[in-house]
Design a protein around this motif. Structure first.
Motif, mmCIF file in Angstrom:
data_model
loop_
_atom_site.group_PDB
_atom_site.id
_atom_site.type_symbol
_atom_site.label_atom_id
_atom_site.label_comp_id
_atom_site.label_asym_id
_atom_site.label_seq_id
_atom_site.Cartn_x
_atom_site.Cartn_y
_atom_site.Cartn_z
ATOM 1 N N SER A 56 1.018 -1.243 0.065
ATOM 2 C CA SER A 56 0.088 -0.003 0.018
ATOM 3 C C SER A 56 0.833 1.323 0.172
ATOM 4 O O SER A 56 0.775 2.265 -0.704
ATOM 5 C CB SER A 56 -1.015 0.020 1.242
ATOM 6 N N ALA A 57 2.099 1.240 0.663
ATOM 7 C CA ALA A 57 2.954 2.386 0.869
ATOM 8 C C ALA A 57 3.382 2.654 -0.662
ATOM 9 O O ALA A 57 3.320 3.911 -1.196
ATOM 10 C CB ALA A 57 3.937 2.283 1.856
ATOM 11 N N ILE A 58 3.840 1.655 -1.270
ATOM 12 C CA ILE A 58 4.243 1.685 -2.701
ATOM 13 C C ILE A 58 3.342 2.264 -3.506
ATOM 14 O O ILE A 58 3.576 3.094 -4.588
ATOM 15 C CB ILE A 58 4.887 0.451 -3.285
ATOM 16 N N VAL A 59 1.870 1.671 -3.509
ATOM 17 C CA VAL A 59 1.214 2.194 -4.442
ATOM 18 C C VAL A 59 0.755 3.677 -4.178
ATOM 19 O O VAL A 59 0.486 4.448 -5.237
ATOM 20 C CB VAL A 59 -0.398 1.142 -4.395
ATOM 21 N N VAL A 60 0.457 3.971 -2.934
ATOM 22 C CA VAL A 60 0.231 5.288 -2.681
ATOM 23 C C VAL A 60 1.441 6.273 -3.232
ATOM 24 O O VAL A 60 0.933 7.407 -3.695
ATOM 25 C CB VAL A 60 0.086 5.627 -1.229
ATOM 26 N N ILE A 80 9.085 9.018 -10.283
ATOM 27 C CA ILE A 80 10.404 8.294 -9.728
ATOM 28 C C ILE A 80 10.684 8.652 -8.383
ATOM 29 O O ILE A 80 10.730 7.718 -7.503
ATOM 30 C CB ILE A 80 11.438 8.388 -10.870
ATOM 31 N N ILE A 81 10.509 9.623 -8.139
ATOM 32 C CA ILE A 81 10.916 10.208 -6.612
ATOM 33 C C ILE A 81 9.860 9.639 -5.687
ATOM 34 O O ILE A 81 10.213 9.211 -4.565
ATOM 35 C CB ILE A 81 11.181 11.777 -6.677
ATOM 36 N N LEU A 82 8.532 9.966 -6.133
ATOM 37 C CA LEU A 82 7.630 9.649 -4.778
ATOM 38 C C LEU A 82 7.443 7.956 -5.057
ATOM 39 O O LEU A 82 7.215 7.423 -3.865
ATOM 40 C CB LEU A 82 6.181 10.062 -5.388
ATOM 41 N N LEU A 83 7.733 7.408 -6.099
ATOM 42 C CA LEU A 83 7.713 5.904 -5.910
ATOM 43 C C LEU A 83 8.769 5.417 -5.068
ATOM 44 O O LEU A 83 8.656 4.492 -4.049
ATOM 45 C CB LEU A 83 7.879 5.519 -7.432
ATOM 46 N N LEU A 84 10.229 5.796 -4.987
ATOM 47 C CA LEU A 84 10.967 5.539 -4.165
ATOM 48 C C LEU A 84 10.860 6.083 -2.892
ATOM 49 O O LEU A 84 11.092 5.115 -1.860
ATOM 50 C CB LEU A 84 12.492 6.407 -4.670
ATOM 51 N N LEU A 85 10.063 7.244 -2.511
ATOM 52 C CA LEU A 85 9.789 7.398 -1.054
ATOM 53 C C LEU A 85 8.775 6.546 -0.825
ATOM 54 O O LEU A 85 8.814 6.241 0.547
ATOM 55 C CB LEU A 85 9.195 8.924 -1.143
ATOM 56 N N GLY A 86 7.639 6.265 -1.385
ATOM 57 C CA GLY A 86 6.920 5.254 -1.117
ATOM 58 C C GLY A 86 7.618 3.728 -0.636
ATOM 59 O O GLY A 86 7.068 3.143 0.271
ATOM 60 N N PHE A 87 8.481 3.329 -1.460
ATOM 61 C CA PHE A 87 9.001 2.203 -1.067
ATOM 62 C C PHE A 87 9.832 2.296 0.322
ATOM 63 O O PHE A 87 9.751 1.518 1.078
ATOM 64 C CB PHE A 87 10.069 1.796 -2.333
ATOM 65 N N CYS A 88 10.507 3.443 0.474
ATOM 66 C CA CYS A 88 11.076 3.509 1.702
ATOM 67 C C CYS A 88 10.220 3.649 2.778
ATOM 68 O O CYS A 88 10.306 2.873 3.966
ATOM 69 C CB CYS A 88 11.975 4.959 1.848
ATOM 70 N N ALA A 89 9.058 4.316 2.759
ATOM 71 C CA ALA A 89 8.143 4.461 3.636
ATOM 72 C C ALA A 89 7.496 2.859 3.819
ATOM 73 O O ALA A 89 7.153 2.619 5.150
ATOM 74 C CB ALA A 89 6.953 5.357 3.219
ATOM 75 N N GLY A 90 7.274 2.127 2.882
ATOM 76 C CA GLY A 90 6.950 0.757 3.133
ATOM 77 C C GLY A 90 7.773 0.008 3.763
ATOM 78 O O GLY A 90 7.354 -0.831 4.643
ATOM 79 N N VAL A 91 8.995 0.107 3.497
ATOM 80 C CA VAL A 91 9.936 -0.433 4.458
ATOM 81 C C VAL A 91 10.131 -0.174 5.780
ATOM 82 O O VAL A 91 10.292 -1.086 6.634
ATOM 83 C CB VAL A 91 11.590 -0.544 3.724
ATOM 84 N N LEU A 92 9.991 0.997 6.083
ATOM 85 C CA LEU A 92 9.831 1.560 7.500
ATOM 86 C C LEU A 92 8.624 0.984 8.325
ATOM 87 O O LEU A 92 8.766 0.804 9.342
ATOM 88 C CB LEU A 92 9.992 3.162 7.454
ATOM 89 N N ASN A 93 7.835 1.015 7.654
ATOM 90 C CA ASN A 93 6.146 0.570 8.198
ATOM 91 C C ASN A 93 6.279 -0.893 8.388
ATOM 92 O O ASN A 93 5.799 -1.428 9.477
ATOM 93 C CB ASN A 93 5.161 0.653 7.155
ATOM 94 N N VAL A 94 6.986 -1.705 7.510
ATOM 95 C CA VAL A 94 7.176 -3.030 7.967
ATOM 96 C C VAL A 94 8.224 -3.260 9.228
ATOM 97 O O VAL A 94 7.856 -3.906 10.113
ATOM 98 C CB VAL A 94 7.639 -3.784 6.531
ATOM 99 N N LEU A 95 9.222 -2.661 9.189
ATOM 100 C CA LEU A 95 10.130 -2.574 10.271
ATOM 101 C C LEU A 95 9.496 -2.191 11.763
ATOM 102 O O LEU A 95 9.565 -2.981 12.363
ATOM 103 C CB LEU A 95 11.334 -1.853 9.977
ATOM 104 N N ARG A 96 8.656 -1.341 11.618
ATOM 105 C CA ARG A 96 7.965 -0.962 12.578
ATOM 106 C C ARG A 96 6.919 -1.822 13.348
ATOM 107 O O ARG A 96 6.863 -2.104 14.269
ATOM 108 C CB ARG A 96 7.298 0.361 12.502
ATOM 109 N N SER A 97 6.268 -2.334 12.334
ATOM 110 C CA SER A 97 5.159 -3.408 12.655
ATOM 111 C C SER A 97 5.652 -4.695 12.926
ATOM 112 O O SER A 97 5.329 -5.412 13.906
ATOM 113 C CB SER A 97 4.079 -3.651 11.342
#
Length: 121
Positions: A56-60, A80-97
């Protein structure tokens, strides 16, 4: 005839006791199987939760990048930039969860107040 009845009752009682004992052993095995299945279901639920947060973070990020490019006209850089930021946010969300990364704002002493408040910062 009364002796036959008593013998058959005793035999029936022994047979019933043996059947009950075997059922108890089967039930104990079923409980262990059920416990393993419950652990497996919990693991599957956790995996689904983590994967959905990541995707979901990547899609957003992709949608926001597309919209940004569409309205501002910076194609393809916003995507490109917001897709990479979405990827980073997704990784951070997974690590937090998963509990691998702590909260960015630690709570001091469990009283609900931030550790940074009240120290002049």
């Amino acid at each position: 005839m009364a002796d036959d009845r008593e013998e058959s009752l005793e035999e029936r009682s022994k047979r019933l006791g043996a059947e009950l004992a075997s059922k108890r052993n089967e039930t104990a095995g079923d409980e262990a199987t059920e416990a393993r299945a419950e652990v497996s279901r919990k693991g599957y639920a956790q995996a689904m939760k983590l994967s959905s947060e990541f995707i979901s973070a990547i899609v957003v990020g992709a949608i926001l990048g597309y919209l940004f490019d569409r309205f501002v006209g910076t194609a393809p850089w916003g995507m490109i930039i917001l897709l990479l930021l979405g990827f980073c946010a997704g990784v951070l969300n997974v690590l937090r969860s998963a509990g691998k990364v702590s909260n960015p704002y630690p709570v001091d002493g469990g009283d609900g107040k931030d550790a940074n408040k009240g120290n002049g910062a």
